[in-house]
Design a protein around this motif. Structure first.
Motif, PDB file in Angstrom:
ATOM      1  N   ARG A 148       0.829  -1.215   0.000  1.00  0.00           N
ATOM      2  CA  ARG A 148       0.000   0.000   0.000  1.00  0.00           C
ATOM      3  C   ARG A 148       0.857   1.256   0.000  1.00  0.00           C
ATOM      4  O   ARG A 148       0.547   2.234  -0.676  1.00  0.00           O
ATOM      5  CB  ARG A 148      -0.925  -0.012   1.220  1.00  0.00           C
ATOM      6  N   ALA A 149       1.942   1.240   0.750  1.00  0.00           N
ATOM      7  CA  ALA A 149       2.813   2.415   0.846  1.00  0.00           C
ATOM      8  C   ALA A 149       3.538   2.695  -0.462  1.00  0.00           C
ATOM      9  O   ALA A 149       3.911   3.839  -0.741  1.00  0.00           O
ATOM     10  CB  ALA A 149       3.832   2.227   1.966  1.00  0.00           C
ATOM     11  N   THR A 150       3.736   1.658  -1.268  1.00  0.00           N
ATOM     12  CA  THR A 150       4.497   1.806  -2.513  1.00  0.00           C
ATOM     13  C   THR A 150       3.606   1.761  -3.742  1.00  0.00           C
ATOM     14  O   THR A 150       4.093   1.539  -4.858  1.00  0.00           O
ATOM     15  CB  THR A 150       5.567   0.707  -2.626  1.00  0.00           C
ATOM     16  N   MET A 151       2.313   1.996  -3.581  1.00  0.00           N
ATOM     17  CA  MET A 151       1.409   2.045  -4.729  1.00  0.00           C
ATOM     18  C   MET A 151       1.935   3.037  -5.753  1.00  0.00           C
ATOM     19  O   MET A 151       2.360   4.141  -5.423  1.00  0.00           O
ATOM     20  CB  MET A 151       0.005   2.461  -4.293  1.00  0.00           C
ATOM     21  N   GLY A 152       1.896   2.648  -7.012  1.00  0.00           N
ATOM     22  CA  GLY A 152       2.370   3.515  -8.082  1.00  0.00           C
ATOM     23  C   GLY A 152       3.783   3.208  -8.526  1.00  0.00           C
ATOM     24  O   GLY A 152       4.185   3.578  -9.626  1.00  0.00           O
ATOM     25  N   GLU A 153       4.550   2.540  -7.669  1.00  0.00           N
ATOM     26  CA  GLU A 153       5.919   2.210  -8.038  1.00  0.00           C
ATOM     27  C   GLU A 153       5.946   0.992  -8.956  1.00  0.00           C
ATOM     28  O   GLU A 153       4.977   0.240  -9.064  1.00  0.00           O
ATOM     29  CB  GLU A 153       6.755   1.922  -6.777  1.00  0.00           C
ATOM     30  N   SER A 154       7.077   0.794  -9.622  1.00  0.00           N
ATOM     31  CA  SER A 154       7.267  -0.386 -10.456  1.00  0.00           C
ATOM     32  C   SER A 154       7.053  -1.632  -9.610  1.00  0.00           C
ATOM     33  O   SER A 154       7.635  -1.777  -8.538  1.00  0.00           O
ATOM     34  CB  SER A 154       8.684  -0.386 -11.037  1.00  0.00           C
ATOM     35  N   LYS A 155       6.204  -2.533 -10.103  1.00  0.00           N
ATOM     36  CA  LYS A 155       5.867  -3.713  -9.310  1.00  0.00           C
ATOM     37  C   LYS A 155       7.080  -4.623  -9.087  1.00  0.00           C
ATOM     38  O   LYS A 155       7.237  -5.203  -8.015  1.00  0.00           O
ATOM     39  CB  LYS A 155       4.730  -4.486  -9.982  1.00  0.00           C
ATOM     40  N   ILE A 156       7.948  -4.762 -10.058  1.00  0.00           N
ATOM     41  CA  ILE A 156       9.115  -5.626  -9.865  1.00  0.00           C
ATOM     42  C   ILE A 156      10.014  -5.064  -8.769  1.00  0.00           C
ATOM     43  O   ILE A 156      10.601  -5.816  -7.984  1.00  0.00           O
ATOM     44  CB  ILE A 156       9.898  -5.838 -11.179  1.00  0.00           C
ATOM     45  N   ALA A 157      10.114  -3.740  -8.664  1.00  0.00           N
ATOM     46  CA  ALA A 157      10.922  -3.140  -7.595  1.00  0.00           C
ATOM     47  C   ALA A 157      10.326  -3.457  -6.228  1.00  0.00           C
ATOM     48  O   ALA A 157      11.061  -3.720  -5.266  1.00  0.00           O
ATOM     49  CB  ALA A 157      11.010  -1.633  -7.796  1.00  0.00           C
ATOM     50  N   VAL A 158       9.005  -3.443  -6.140  1.00  0.00           N
ATOM     51  CA  VAL A 158       8.331  -3.786  -4.876  1.00  0.00           C
ATOM     52  C   VAL A 158       8.622  -5.238  -4.507  1.00  0.00           C
ATOM     53  O   VAL A 158       8.948  -5.561  -3.351  1.00  0.00           O
ATOM     54  CB  VAL A 158       6.810  -3.553  -4.992  1.00  0.00           C
ATOM     55  N   PHE A 159       8.551  -6.136  -5.479  1.00  0.00           N
ATOM     56  CA  PHE A 159       8.809  -7.549  -5.202  1.00  0.00           C
ATOM     57  C   PHE A 159      10.274  -7.801  -4.857  1.00  0.00           C
ATOM     58  O   PHE A 159      10.572  -8.683  -4.047  1.00  0.00           O
ATOM     59  CB  PHE A 159       8.369  -8.405  -6.385  1.00  0.00           C
ATOM     60  N   ARG A 160      11.176  -7.054  -5.455  1.00  0.00           N
ATOM     61  CA  ARG A 160      12.590  -7.206  -5.072  1.00  0.00           C
ATOM     62  C   ARG A 160      12.793  -6.861  -3.612  1.00  0.00           C
ATOM     63  O   ARG A 160      13.560  -7.510  -2.900  1.00  0.00           O
ATOM     64  CB  ARG A 160      13.456  -6.312  -5.963  1.00  0.00           C
ATOM     65  N   HIS A 161      12.120  -5.815  -3.155  1.00  0.00           N
ATOM     66  CA  HIS A 161      12.233  -5.420  -1.752  1.00  0.00           C
ATOM     67  C   HIS A 161      11.645  -6.490  -0.841  1.00  0.00           C
ATOM     68  O   HIS A 161      12.226  -6.822   0.208  1.00  0.00           O
ATOM     69  CB  HIS A 161      11.514  -4.087  -1.528  1.00  0.00           C
ATOM     70  N   LEU A 162      10.506  -7.050  -1.224  1.00  0.00           N
ATOM     71  CA  LEU A 162       9.793  -7.980  -0.357  1.00  0.00           C
ATOM     72  C   LEU A 162      10.400  -9.380  -0.330  1.00  0.00           C
ATOM     73  O   LEU A 162      10.418 -10.038   0.709  1.00  0.00           O
ATOM     74  CB  LEU A 162       8.328  -8.078  -0.791  1.00  0.00           C
ATOM     75  N   PHE A 163      10.898  -9.842  -1.493  1.00  0.00           N
ATOM     76  CA  PHE A 163      11.338 -11.229  -1.582  1.00  0.00           C
ATOM     77  C   PHE A 163      12.852 -11.391  -1.627  1.00  0.00           C
ATOM     78  O   PHE A 163      13.346 -12.512  -1.579  1.00  0.00           O
ATOM     79  CB  PHE A 163      10.701 -11.898  -2.805  1.00  0.00           C
TER      80      PHE A 163
END
Length: 224
Positions: free
Chosen positions: A49-64
């Motif tokens: 939710r905090a990173t809505m709008g960002e590149s989705k792959i970048a979000v997944f790199r952070h999470l996984f």
């Protein structure tokens, strides 16, 4: 005297939450992706939710963490989102198409941008009948792979359309803090937040919004 808003020649519009209503499909598709990787989505949704709008792959790199898992999660997310789109779960926000047509009639060039991958963006455009609505649509891969909050997609729109003499003649419009940061970093003359998506007025202003609108339908008047 011409104001900054009147001098805007290029308008870079976000999609989900700004011009497109998807009814929470991002979180739904993320939940599917996390479960497919054996992760607990509930533990990760705050970051999503905090990173809505960002590149989705970048979000997944952070999470996984590692690249292989991030890529697997991203593919699972895109597949799940596309399936939901095919099920008729997306719609244009009220006034969005009319706004794009009005801006075009004003002599401005409109570009649609997203943090999704190209196949998902194309699926949304197709579902809405928007494939020929604007001259250019952009996803992170079109800008060297870096999505928001980097300025790359905005600057790619500036270079590819060649309709503005300066970045000050760009308006960037979105519903998230990352949209606002990308506009500020690109040097856009107008950075406008809308209240139809992920983040509220305080968050948008804190991220650099020069103005906050109730919806994208208010944009032509704000630039007139």
């Amino acid at each position: 005297m011409t104001t900054a808003a009147e001098n805007i020649r290029l308008v870079v519009l976000d999609m989900a939450g700004t011009t497109v209503a998807d009814g929470g499909l991002v979180e739904e598709a993320f939940t599917v992706a996390a479960e497919r990787l054996g992760a607990d989505p509930a533990a990760m949704l705050d970051h999503v939710r905090a990173t809505m709008g960002e590149s989705k792959i970048a979000v997944f790199r952070h999470l996984f963490g590692d690249e292989a898992r991030a890529q697997r999660a991203n593919r699972a997310f895109e597949d799940a989102y596309a399936e939901l789109v095919d099920g008729g779960r997306v719609a244009a926000l009220p006034g969005a198409r009319a706004t794009i047509e009005h801006l075009t009639a004003q002599g401005r060039t409109v570009v649609l941008s997203t943090g999704f991958a190209r196949p998902t963006q194309d699926a949304v455009l197709g579902a809405l009948g928007w494939r020929d609505l604007v001259p250019l649509t952009l996803c992170p891969a079109d800008a060297g792979g870096r999505g928001r909050p980097y300025p790359d997609m905005v600057l790619t729109a500036f270079l590819r359309t060649a309709v503005a003499d300066s970045v000050r003649q760009i308006a960037v419009v979105g519903d998230t803090s990352s949209d606002m940061r990308s506009g500020v970093r690109a040097g856009a003359g107008v950075v406008a937040g809308v209240l139809t998506g992920a983040h509220d007025a305080d968050a948008l202003r804190a991220a650099g919004a020069t103005r906050v609108l109730d919806s994208v339908a208010d944009l032509p008047g704000a630039l007139a």
